[in-house]
Write an enzyme that holds these catalytic residues in place. Structure first.
Site, PDB file in Angstrom:
ATOM      1  N   ASN A  96      35.949  25.164  40.609  1.00  0.00           N
ATOM      2  CA  ASN A  96      34.791  24.931  41.470  1.00  0.00           C
ATOM      3  C   ASN A  96      33.632  25.781  40.952  1.00  0.00           C
ATOM      4  O   ASN A  96      33.823  26.964  40.639  1.00  0.00           O
ATOM      5  CB  ASN A  96      35.115  25.323  42.915  1.00  0.00           C
ATOM      6  N   GLY A 102      32.418  24.195  46.462  1.00  0.00           N
ATOM      7  CA  GLY A 102      33.608  24.837  47.016  1.00  0.00           C
ATOM      8  C   GLY A 102      33.904  26.210  46.459  1.00  0.00           C
ATOM      9  O   GLY A 102      34.912  26.813  46.820  1.00  0.00           O
ATOM     10  N   HIS A 109      37.526  31.029  38.013  1.00  0.00           N
ATOM     11  CA  HIS A 109      38.985  30.916  38.105  1.00  0.00           C
ATOM     12  C   HIS A 109      39.386  29.449  38.039  1.00  0.00           C
ATOM     13  O   HIS A 109      38.689  28.583  38.577  1.00  0.00           O
ATOM     14  CB  HIS A 109      39.513  31.542  39.405  1.00  0.00           C
TER      15      HIS A 109
HETATM   16  P1  AMP Z   1      37.107  29.030  45.229  1.00  0.00           P
HETATM   17  O1  AMP Z   1      36.832  28.641  46.663  1.00  0.00           O
HETATM   18  O2  AMP Z   1      37.222  27.889  44.259  1.00  0.00           O
HETATM   19  O3  AMP Z   1      36.114  30.075  44.769  1.00  0.00           O
HETATM   20  O4  AMP Z   1      38.533  29.694  45.224  1.00  0.00           O
HETATM   21  C1  AMP Z   1      38.768  30.995  45.685  1.00  0.00           C
HETATM   22  C2  AMP Z   1      40.207  31.074  46.091  1.00  0.00           C
HETATM   23  O5  AMP Z   1      40.565  32.433  46.161  1.00  0.00           O
HETATM   24  C3  AMP Z   1      40.510  30.450  47.449  1.00  0.00           C
HETATM   25  O6  AMP Z   1      41.439  29.389  47.276  1.00  0.00           O
HETATM   26  C4  AMP Z   1      41.091  31.613  48.245  1.00  0.00           C
HETATM   27  O7  AMP Z   1      42.145  31.225  49.085  1.00  0.00           O
HETATM   28  C5  AMP Z   1      41.545  32.542  47.152  1.00  0.00           C
HETATM   29  N1  AMP Z   1      41.631  33.953  47.493  1.00  0.00           N
HETATM   30  C6  AMP Z   1      40.707  34.684  48.167  1.00  0.00           C
HETATM   31  N2  AMP Z   1      41.119  35.967  48.266  1.00  0.00           N
HETATM   32  C7  AMP Z   1      42.314  36.038  47.631  1.00  0.00           C
HETATM   33  C8  AMP Z   1      43.242  37.091  47.383  1.00  0.00           C
HETATM   34  N3  AMP Z   1      43.021  38.349  47.795  1.00  0.00           N
HETATM   35  N4  AMP Z   1      44.379  36.792  46.703  1.00  0.00           N
HETATM   36  C9  AMP Z   1      44.624  35.541  46.282  1.00  0.00           C
HETATM   37  N5  AMP Z   1      43.780  34.500  46.479  1.00  0.00           N
HETATM   38  C10 AMP Z   1      42.643  34.747  47.144  1.00  0.00           C
END
Ligand code: AMP
Length: 123
Positions: A96, A102, A109
């Protein structure tokens, strides 16, 4: 840029914030998403801070490592397509870019999703 102050994923890479780590390579760290959207949902992040896919595109070598490591994570977790016509297994890799698309964590990532059928087009 290396670690960036206040960046959650830089802190996970540096082991300053705990995460369910799946794999570490020279270039990336992979860990399970805290709010999984599929039976398998892993995030693969470059060790060096980079904001999003556009920022990453300035470093095609790193972009290649991110994709290769994400695919290897999928393979290692048993997500390779299998069965007739690849009807079983399979996975999706998503990056994203921008909050409207999103993105909520601004350290690029790759999401690796698997373990269920995936609809198309995505929401
Ligand atoms: P995005 O919305 O594409 O930026 O994805 C960010 C992702 O990070 C989301 O799916 C969250 O659930 C995940 N996320 C946020 N904090 C953590 C954390 N501490 N450990 C693992 N995943 C996380």
């Amino acid at each position: 840029m290396s670690a960036m102050d206040g960046c959650l994923f830089c802190a996970i890479v540096a082991d300053e914030v705990p995460a369910d780590i799946v794999a570490r390579t020279e270039h990336t760290v992979a860990f399970r998403d805290i709010a999984p959207q599929a039976p398998t949902h892993v995030l693969v992040v470059p060790r060096h801070h980079c904001r999003d896919a556009l920022d990453l595109s300035a470093n095609p070598t790193m972009a290649g490592h991110l994709l290769a490591d994400a695919a290897e994570v999928a393979r290692s977790l048993g997500l390779e397509p299998s069965g007739d016509d690849g009807a079983d297994g399979g996975f999706r890799i998503v990056i994203n870019t921008g909050s409207r698309a999103g993105q909520s964590v601004f350290h690029v990532h790759a999401h690796v999703f698997g373990g269920r059928p995936m609809a198309w087009p995505p929401g």
